[in-house]
Design an enzyme around this catalytic site. Structure first.
Site, PDB file in Angstrom:
ATOM      1  N   VAL A  65       0.812  -1.233   0.000  1.00  0.00           N
ATOM      2  CA  VAL A  65       0.000   0.000   0.000  1.00  0.00           C
ATOM      3  C   VAL A  65       0.838   1.274   0.000  1.00  0.00           C
ATOM      4  O   VAL A  65       0.329   2.364  -0.270  1.00  0.00           O
ATOM      5  CB  VAL A  65      -1.009   0.061   1.178  1.00  0.00           C
ATOM      6  CG1 VAL A  65      -2.091  -0.984   1.049  1.00  0.00           C
ATOM      7  CG2 VAL A  65      -0.307  -0.019   2.523  1.00  0.00           C
ATOM      8  N   ASN A  91      -7.656  -1.807   5.352  1.00  0.00           N
ATOM      9  CA  ASN A  91      -7.277  -2.362   6.657  1.00  0.00           C
ATOM     10  C   ASN A  91      -5.769  -2.457   6.904  1.00  0.00           C
ATOM     11  O   ASN A  91      -5.357  -2.510   8.069  1.00  0.00           O
ATOM     12  CB  ASN A  91      -7.916  -3.759   6.762  1.00  0.00           C
ATOM     13  CG  ASN A  91      -7.301  -4.607   7.848  1.00  0.00           C
ATOM     14  OD1 ASN A  91      -7.610  -4.443   9.030  1.00  0.00           O
ATOM     15  ND2 ASN A  91      -6.392  -5.513   7.476  1.00  0.00           N
ATOM     16  N   SER A 144      -8.670   3.357  14.997  1.00  0.00           N
ATOM     17  CA  SER A 144      -8.267   2.766  16.276  1.00  0.00           C
ATOM     18  C   SER A 144      -8.772   3.689  17.373  1.00  0.00           C
ATOM     19  O   SER A 144      -8.882   4.907  17.150  1.00  0.00           O
ATOM     20  CB  SER A 144      -6.739   2.679  16.364  1.00  0.00           C
ATOM     21  OG  SER A 144      -6.347   2.467  17.718  1.00  0.00           O
ATOM     22  N   TYR A 157       1.766   6.400  15.463  1.00  0.00           N
ATOM     23  CA  TYR A 157       0.642   5.528  15.075  1.00  0.00           C
ATOM     24  C   TYR A 157      -0.687   6.229  15.369  1.00  0.00           C
ATOM     25  O   TYR A 157      -1.594   6.247  14.523  1.00  0.00           O
ATOM     26  CB  TYR A 157       0.758   4.215  15.852  1.00  0.00           C
ATOM     27  CG  TYR A 157      -0.360   3.220  15.634  1.00  0.00           C
ATOM     28  CD1 TYR A 157      -0.393   2.419  14.494  1.00  0.00           C
ATOM     29  CD2 TYR A 157      -1.381   3.059  16.569  1.00  0.00           C
ATOM     30  CE1 TYR A 157      -1.408   1.491  14.297  1.00  0.00           C
ATOM     31  CE2 TYR A 157      -2.400   2.141  16.389  1.00  0.00           C
ATOM     32  CZ  TYR A 157      -2.416   1.360  15.259  1.00  0.00           C
ATOM     33  OH  TYR A 157      -3.419   0.450  15.063  1.00  0.00           O
ATOM     34  N   ALA A 159      -1.238   9.404  15.600  1.00  0.00           N
ATOM     35  CA  ALA A 159      -1.412  10.541  14.677  1.00  0.00           C
ATOM     36  C   ALA A 159      -1.919  10.039  13.323  1.00  0.00           C
ATOM     37  O   ALA A 159      -2.804  10.648  12.705  1.00  0.00           O
ATOM     38  CB  ALA A 159      -0.090  11.284  14.516  1.00  0.00           C
ATOM     39  N   LYS A 161      -3.689   7.317  12.791  1.00  0.00           N
ATOM     40  CA  LYS A 161      -5.078   6.864  12.931  1.00  0.00           C
ATOM     41  C   LYS A 161      -6.034   8.047  13.102  1.00  0.00           C
ATOM     42  O   LYS A 161      -7.182   7.995  12.649  1.00  0.00           O
ATOM     43  CB  LYS A 161      -5.200   5.882  14.100  1.00  0.00           C
ATOM     44  CG  LYS A 161      -4.520   4.526  13.832  1.00  0.00           C
ATOM     45  CD  LYS A 161      -5.086   3.833  12.608  1.00  0.00           C
ATOM     46  CE  LYS A 161      -4.593   2.399  12.457  1.00  0.00           C
ATOM     47  NZ  LYS A 161      -5.079   1.772  11.202  1.00  0.00           N
ATOM     48  N   ILE A 190      -7.432  -5.836  20.132  1.00  0.00           N
ATOM     49  CA  ILE A 190      -7.876  -7.088  19.527  1.00  0.00           C
ATOM     50  C   ILE A 190      -6.652  -7.999  19.408  1.00  0.00           C
ATOM     51  O   ILE A 190      -5.571  -7.540  19.006  1.00  0.00           O
ATOM     52  CB  ILE A 190      -8.465  -6.853  18.112  1.00  0.00           C
ATOM     53  CG1 ILE A 190      -9.433  -5.663  18.077  1.00  0.00           C
ATOM     54  CG2 ILE A 190      -9.108  -8.129  17.599  1.00  0.00           C
ATOM     55  CD1 ILE A 190     -10.752  -5.841  18.763  1.00  0.00           C
TER      56      ILE A 190
HETATM   57  N1  NAP Z   1      -5.178  -5.490  16.666  1.00  0.00           N
HETATM   58  C1  NAP Z   1      -5.597  -4.400  17.263  1.00  0.00           C
HETATM   59  O1  NAP Z   1      -5.725  -4.342  18.495  1.00  0.00           O
HETATM   60  C2  NAP Z   1      -5.953  -3.176  16.454  1.00  0.00           C
HETATM   61  C3  NAP Z   1      -6.597  -2.124  17.111  1.00  0.00           C
HETATM   62  C4  NAP Z   1      -6.947  -0.990  16.386  1.00  0.00           C
HETATM   63  C5  NAP Z   1      -6.671  -0.921  15.039  1.00  0.00           C
HETATM   64  N2  NAP Z   1      -6.037  -1.946  14.419  1.00  0.00           N
HETATM   65  C6  NAP Z   1      -5.777  -1.820  12.983  1.00  0.00           C
HETATM   66  O2  NAP Z   1      -6.310  -2.946  12.316  1.00  0.00           O
HETATM   67  C7  NAP Z   1      -5.598  -3.157  11.097  1.00  0.00           C
HETATM   68  C8  NAP Z   1      -5.169  -4.619  11.034  1.00  0.00           C
HETATM   69  O3  NAP Z   1      -4.239  -4.874  12.083  1.00  0.00           O
HETATM   70  P1  NAP Z   1      -4.042  -6.318  12.734  1.00  0.00           P
HETATM   71  O4  NAP Z   1      -4.196  -6.168  14.184  1.00  0.00           O
HETATM   72  O5  NAP Z   1      -4.858  -7.295  11.993  1.00  0.00           O
HETATM   73  O6  NAP Z   1      -2.480  -6.520  12.452  1.00  0.00           O
HETATM   74  P2  NAP Z   1      -1.678  -7.681  11.682  1.00  0.00           P
HETATM   75  O7  NAP Z   1      -2.164  -9.026  12.041  1.00  0.00           O
HETATM   76  O8  NAP Z   1      -0.252  -7.324  11.890  1.00  0.00           O
HETATM   77  O9  NAP Z   1      -2.091  -7.424  10.155  1.00  0.00           O
HETATM   78  C9  NAP Z   1      -1.642  -6.309   9.432  1.00  0.00           C
HETATM   79  C10 NAP Z   1      -1.916  -6.553   7.976  1.00  0.00           C
HETATM   80  O10 NAP Z   1      -1.493  -5.405   7.224  1.00  0.00           O
HETATM   81  C11 NAP Z   1      -0.729  -5.852   6.127  1.00  0.00           C
HETATM   82  N3  NAP Z   1       0.252  -4.846   5.711  1.00  0.00           N
HETATM   83  C12 NAP Z   1       1.190  -4.243   6.481  1.00  0.00           C
HETATM   84  N4  NAP Z   1       1.940  -3.424   5.710  1.00  0.00           N
HETATM   85  C13 NAP Z   1       1.445  -3.519   4.439  1.00  0.00           C
HETATM   86  C14 NAP Z   1       1.789  -2.932   3.203  1.00  0.00           C
HETATM   87  N5  NAP Z   1       2.813  -2.057   3.086  1.00  0.00           N
HETATM   88  N6  NAP Z   1       1.068  -3.254   2.105  1.00  0.00           N
HETATM   89  C15 NAP Z   1       0.041  -4.130   2.197  1.00  0.00           C
HETATM   90  N7  NAP Z   1      -0.336  -4.737   3.326  1.00  0.00           N
HETATM   91  C16 NAP Z   1       0.370  -4.424   4.449  1.00  0.00           C
HETATM   92  C17 NAP Z   1      -0.060  -7.134   6.602  1.00  0.00           C
HETATM   93  O11 NAP Z   1       0.228  -7.961   5.471  1.00  0.00           O
HETATM   94  P3  NAP Z   1       1.679  -8.244   4.834  1.00  0.00           P
HETATM   95  O12 NAP Z   1       2.689  -8.117   5.936  1.00  0.00           O
HETATM   96  O13 NAP Z   1       1.540  -9.632   4.299  1.00  0.00           O
HETATM   97  O14 NAP Z   1       1.814  -7.212   3.770  1.00  0.00           O
HETATM   98  C18 NAP Z   1      -1.160  -7.757   7.431  1.00  0.00           C
HETATM   99  O15 NAP Z   1      -2.032  -8.503   6.611  1.00  0.00           O
HETATM  100  C19 NAP Z   1      -4.452  -2.153  11.111  1.00  0.00           C
HETATM  101  O16 NAP Z   1      -4.796  -1.012  10.349  1.00  0.00           O
HETATM  102  C20 NAP Z   1      -4.330  -1.793  12.579  1.00  0.00           C
HETATM  103  O17 NAP Z   1      -3.726  -0.529  12.744  1.00  0.00           O
HETATM  104  C21 NAP Z   1      -5.676  -3.082  15.084  1.00  0.00           C
END
Ligand code: NAP
Length: 253
Positions: A65, A91, A144, A157, A159, A161, A190
């Site tokens: 992305v 996402n 977030s 992070y 900032a 979001k 999560i």
């Molecule tokens: N978990 C939480 O508590 C939480 C809370 C609030 C918000 N969020 C948000 O939810 C979203 C998903 O997070 P998650 O918790 O599921 O984390 P995760 O398991 O680490 O997943 C992150 C995903 O983003 C992809 N990604 C990262 N850099 C990328 C890039 N340059 N191009 C394309 N894909 C990319 C990764 O895929 P690859 O590495 O294969 O590219 C992976 O599939 C994020 O935006 C995160 O900020 C998470």
């Protein structure tokens, strides 16, 4: 069936793990064809097999992305192979927790480049297709609860979001004339790969005590918000941010 997504074509960024993987499964179970996009192709192929296991349709797409050319190619590939995208789940994201005084320019570039610039690039590309084809659609950004609360070691992070929340509202305003709705899901803690290190450090117990529902979330806790925003059940919603955090953001200090 208010959440039936038959005939819809969804694009999920960051589908190789965590929330994105779950979002893709849920959209496919609801009947949508799903473009599953990320950098780790092996994970995407495995997810496709799982989706095909219940007769769903998914295609893995290589996507970084942060790279505008990669975003353009990924969206073009999805539309060629699956048809016009009607749902985007924006996402993909990363976190690099660090004390503010130790953050480096490279951290800023990676965090803002992925979470904010990447989301903007992908939303703009998909929205341009939706507007040109005139069929409208639903864009779901992933924010977030840190977008308007402060936690330690995540200034950049947070900032990024906060930027996602603003982008969601501004896009909702400008894109409504094209029948494109833009909303966000704002998760609390999560359990995913992103939060694994933090959970294993033992810090999670302190957080759990500050969550009124007394548990961290699981990816499936976001299913309801996702299906609401992706489907016609939310046809009068745009510019909304849905918090899914077990009550953490209403817990008094
Ligand atoms: N978990 C939480 O508590 C939480 C809370 C609030 C918000 N969020 C948000 O939810 C979203 C998903 O997070 P998650 O918790 O599921 O984390 P995760 O398991 O680490 O997943 C992150 C995903 O983003 C992809 N990604 C990262 N850099 C990328 C890039 N340059 N191009 C394309 N894909 C990319 C990764 O895929 P690859 O590495 O294969 O590219 C992976 O599939 C994020 O935006 C995160 O900020 C998470």
């Amino acid at each position: 069936m208010p959440y039936d997504l038959s005939g819809q074509c969804a694009f999920v960024s960051g589908a190789s793990s965590g929330l994105g993987r779950r979002f893709a499964l849920v959209l496919a179970q609801a009947g949508a064809k799903v473009a599953i996009a990320a950098r780790r192709a092996d994970r995407l192929r495995e997810l496709r097999r799982e989706i095909e296991g219940f007769d769903g349709r998914a295609i893995p797409i290589a996507l970084d992305v942060q790279d505008a050319a990669s975003v353009r190619e990924a969206v073009a590939q999805a539309e060629t192979e699956l048809g016009a995208i009607t749902i985007l789940v924006n996402n993909a994201g990363i976190a690099i927790p660090k004390p503010f005084l130790e953050t480096e320019e490279a951290d800023w570039d990676a965090i803002v480049g992925t979470n904010l610039k990447g989301a903007w690039l992908l939303a703009k590309e998909v929205a341009n297709h939706m507007a040109r084809l005139g069929h409208g659609g639903s864009i779901i950004n992933v924010a977030s609860i840190i977008s308007d609360r402060v936690i330690g070691h995540n200034a950049v992070y947070g900032a990024a979001k906060a930027g996602i929340v603003h982008l969601t509202r501004a896009m909702a305003n400008e894109l409504a004339r094209h029948q494109i709705r833009v909303n966000a899901i704002s998760p609390g803690y999560i359990t995913t790969e992103m939060t694994q290190g933090f959970i294993e450090s033992g810090e999670a117990e302190n957080i759990r005590k500050r969550i009124p529902l007394r548990r961290l979330g699981a990816p499936e806790d976001l299913d309801g918000a996702l299906l609401l925003l992706a489907s016609e059940a939310s046809s009068f919603m745009t510019g909304s941010v849905i918090t899914v955090d077990g009550g953490q953001s209403v817990n008094p200090l």
